[in-house]
Design a protein around this motif. Structure first.
Motif, PDB file in Angstrom:
ATOM      1  N   SER A   1      36.015   2.423  -8.447  1.00 20.60           N
ATOM      2  CA  SER A   1      36.182   3.640  -9.247  1.00 20.60           C
ATOM      3  C   SER A   1      36.381   4.864  -8.369  1.00 20.60           C
ATOM      4  O   SER A   1      36.966   5.855  -8.772  1.00 20.60           O
ATOM      5  N   GLN A   2      35.902   4.773  -7.126  1.00 19.98           N
ATOM      6  CA  GLN A   2      36.011   5.909  -6.224  1.00 19.98           C
ATOM      7  C   GLN A   2      37.402   6.052  -5.627  1.00 19.98           C
ATOM      8  O   GLN A   2      37.727   7.038  -4.984  1.00 19.98           O
ATOM      9  N   THR A   3      38.221   5.017  -5.804  1.00 18.55           N
ATOM     10  CA  THR A   3      39.572   5.101  -5.255  1.00 18.55           C
ATOM     11  C   THR A   3      40.563   5.615  -6.286  1.00 18.55           C
ATOM     12  O   THR A   3      41.732   5.789  -5.984  1.00 18.55           O
ATOM     13  N   VAL A   4      40.081   5.855  -7.515  1.00 17.09           N
ATOM     14  CA  VAL A   4      40.975   6.419  -8.530  1.00 17.09           C
ATOM     15  C   VAL A   4      41.420   7.796  -8.064  1.00 17.09           C
ATOM     16  O   VAL A   4      40.593   8.664  -7.811  1.00 17.09           O
ATOM     17  N   PRO A   5      42.720   8.012  -7.895  1.00 15.67           N
ATOM     18  CA  PRO A   5      43.169   9.334  -7.424  1.00 15.67           C
ATOM     19  C   PRO A   5      43.020  10.375  -8.525  1.00 15.67           C
ATOM     20  O   PRO A   5      43.744  10.346  -9.522  1.00 15.67           O
ATOM     21  N   ILE A   6      42.065  11.263  -8.313  1.00 16.95           N
ATOM     22  CA  ILE A   6      41.722  12.240  -9.351  1.00 16.95           C
ATOM     23  C   ILE A   6      42.923  13.112  -9.762  1.00 16.95           C
ATOM     24  O   ILE A   6      43.119  13.354 -10.952  1.00 16.95           O
ATOM     25  N   PRO A   7      43.753  13.591  -8.809  1.00 15.34           N
ATOM     26  CA  PRO A   7      44.850  14.474  -9.224  1.00 15.34           C
ATOM     27  C   PRO A   7      45.812  13.800 -10.198  1.00 15.34           C
ATOM     28  O   PRO A   7      46.462  14.478 -10.996  1.00 15.34           O
ATOM     29  N   ILE A   8      45.907  12.464 -10.156  1.00 14.70           N
ATOM     30  CA  ILE A   8      46.794  11.764 -11.087  1.00 14.70           C
ATOM     31  C   ILE A   8      46.063  11.454 -12.382  1.00 14.70           C
ATOM     32  O   ILE A   8      46.601  11.538 -13.474  1.00 14.70           O
ATOM     33  N   PHE A   9      44.791  11.137 -12.241  1.00 11.75           N
ATOM     34  CA  PHE A   9      43.965  10.733 -13.369  1.00 11.75           C
ATOM     35  C   PHE A   9      43.621  11.937 -14.262  1.00 11.75           C
ATOM     36  O   PHE A   9      43.564  11.819 -15.488  1.00 11.75           O
TER      37      PHE A   9
ATOM     38  N   VAL B   1      33.036  11.478 -10.128  1.00 11.90           N
ATOM     39  CA  VAL B   1      33.053  11.659  -8.674  1.00 11.90           C
ATOM     40  C   VAL B   1      31.631  11.739  -8.114  1.00 11.90           C
ATOM     41  O   VAL B   1      31.346  11.208  -7.042  1.00 11.90           O
TER      42      VAL B   1
ATOM     43  N   LEU C   1      39.820  20.229  -9.104  1.00 13.64           N
ATOM     44  CA  LEU C   1      40.948  19.359  -9.439  1.00 13.64           C
ATOM     45  C   LEU C   1      41.077  19.190 -10.945  1.00 13.64           C
ATOM     46  O   LEU C   1      42.181  19.193 -11.496  1.00 13.64           O
TER      47      LEU C   1
END
Lengths: 235, 249
Positions: free
Chosen positions: B92-100, B122, B186
């Motif tokens: 879950s920590q690799t989910v790219p926040i700017p895209i998500f 996060v 973000l």
């Protein structure tokens, strides 16, 4: 209490054919070299380990309690809550447990420290609180694993005197693991000497002396001498 | 206290001198005094947006602490769950926040909810990991004591493991503050009408760089304050833990 008990860990034989009979209200000291299975023996008596062979039997209705080696007071709880832990585990509500613990600490001369956290107490006091907690469990058979092992000589002597008077007030059947022949000779009704691994009973020394005893009493010294001889320590 | 103050003053002095001597445009690099001026002039604007972001960070962190503690307890209690969920947690920590983040805004709207989800997501990880570790590595002697007293698993958790893990929960929360500010920023840039992140992204194209710097300053100061508040709370709730002596910061 133990009948021909053997305990192994993998290929290591920890205890071999150990038979130990303890009378009610008797204080038996277990001494032996490091790693001879003394702590394992207490675990077996307390039901924390199962013997691979032989039988562990307690008198009808007797419960056991273990005071593990080292400092096992809970650092977040004050002396009162620590002493009350055994009662809490048994389901006593906190208030009542604390009241009973308070009475016990008062009776054992520890009342002044009731509200102190372990970090602010001396080593000797911490071990006494731990003993009080163990006694408060109400178990008839009390297993003490090197209760005063980490204390300096003077503090230990005080703690030993305290234990003698405490057990005079509240008689229990006690198994005391120690590496100190002096402690054994001062406190025990009987000293059981275990051999190096695999632990076997090599001597069973009766100590028919009245308590409290003095470490310099020739009779006590004679007992120590016998224990040391059984341990194979040259004098 | 004197040494860091001197360092900061020296840096600020150098910065001020550089912008003055090189005659840098304010919208490229505002001087410290420009930033201070913006801080004062835009105080109303900054305050309104600050309250939004502070809410997102504070509430998100609280959710992360509660949910993180509960998950750590669950993973500690049920080993199969731990084996099954822990990799997912790391993943879950690799989910790219700017895209998500924009997707979340599309699903959940432009209000507080998607921001809380992102901040909590996060902050969750740095809370769970140390708490779970502390639960599993609680003192062996104390565990043995509890077994010797005939304690149930629940009692061992209640009297030994949970108190032992409390300081770790706070340590995790303090670590999480660092990422909470970035997460809130973000989340706001992805879709919002208010907040310091929103204000910063608006100020740059408007050439209000000093205002953006002032907003960053407010965000930093808030993070430091939050950190101090958590450290104080830890001292109150877990006074036995061996915290370093002296001031909390």
């Amino acid at each position: 209490m133990l009948d021909g008990v053997t305990r192994r860990f993998g290929t290591v034989l920890a205890l071999q054919d150990v038979t130990l009979r303890v009378r009610r209200r008797e204080l038996v000291a277990l001494i032996g070299p490091s790693g001879c299975g003394k702590s394992t023996l207490l675990d077996l008596v307390c039901g924390l380990q199962i013997a691979d062979a032989g039988r562990v039997a307690l008198p009808d209705g007797e419960r056991t309690v273990l005071m593990p080696q080292g400092d096992t007071l809970l650092p977040w709880a004050d002396a009162l809550d620590n002493a009350a832990l055994a009662l809490r585990v048994a389901g006593t509500p906190r208030r009542e447990a604390r009241e009973r613990a308070r009475a016990e600490l008062d009776a054992l001369g520890l009342g002044d420290f009731a509200r102190a956290r372990p970090a602010t107490l001396s080593g000797g006091m911490r071990q006494r609180i731990a003993v009080a907690r163990t006694l408060l469990s109400g178990a008839g058979v009390v297993c003490l694993d090197e209760p005063f092992g980490a204390l300096d000589a003077i503090t230990r002597a005080e703690a030993q005197r305290w234990l003698t008077s405490t057990l005079a007030r509240e008689p229990r059947t006690v198994l005391l693991v120690t590496h100190d022949t002096e402690e054994a000779a001062l406190l025990a009704d009987r000293i059981v000497v275990l051999s190096a691994r695999p632990g076997r009973v090599v001597a069973d020394i009766a100590v028919p002396l009245a308590t409290p005893r003095s470490a310099t009493d020739p009779a006590v010294l004679a007992v120590r001498e016998r224990a040391l001889a059984a341990l194979g320590v040259d004098r | 206290m004197i040494a860091p103050l001197l360092v900061v003053l020296l840096l600020l002095g150098g910065w001020q001198a550089f912008t003055a001597l090189e005659d840098v445009d304010e919208f490229l690099l505002p001087s410290p005094t420009d930033v201070l001026t913006a801080l004062w002039d835009d105080r109303g604007l900054l305050w309104d947006n600050f309250r939004v972001t502070a809410g997102e960070m504070g509430l998100g962190l609280l959710i992360a602490m509660v949910a993180g503690a509960l998950l750590a307890l669950a993973l500690h209690r049920w080993q199969p769950l731990r084996r099954g969920v822990y990799p997912l947690l790391v993943g879950s920590q690799t989910v790219p926040i700017p895209i998500f983040a924009p997707l979340l805004a599309a699903w959940l709207g432009f209000d507080l909810t998607p921001k809380l989800v992102i901040v909590a997501l996060v902050c969750f990880f740095p809370v769970v990991v140390p708490t779970l570790d502390a639960l599993t590595t609680a003192d062996a002697g104390q565990r043995k004591l509890m077994r010797g007293l005939g304690a149930s698993r629940w009692q061992t958790l209640r009297f030994v493991e949970a108190p032992a893990a409390l300081p770790a929960l706070f340590t995790g929360a303090r670590l999480a503050i660092a990422v909470a500010a970035i997460a809130a920023f973000l989340a706001e840039t992805a879709g919002s009408e208010s907040g310091l992140g929103h204000l910063i992204t608006q100020s740059i194209p408007q050439l209000e760089t000093a205002r953006a710097f002032a907003a960053v300053l407010v965000l930093s100061l808030f993070s430091v304050t939050l950190y101090g508040a958590l450290a104080l709370a830890e001292r109150r709730l877990a006074p036995w833990a061996q915290l370093p002596k002296g001031p909390v910061l």
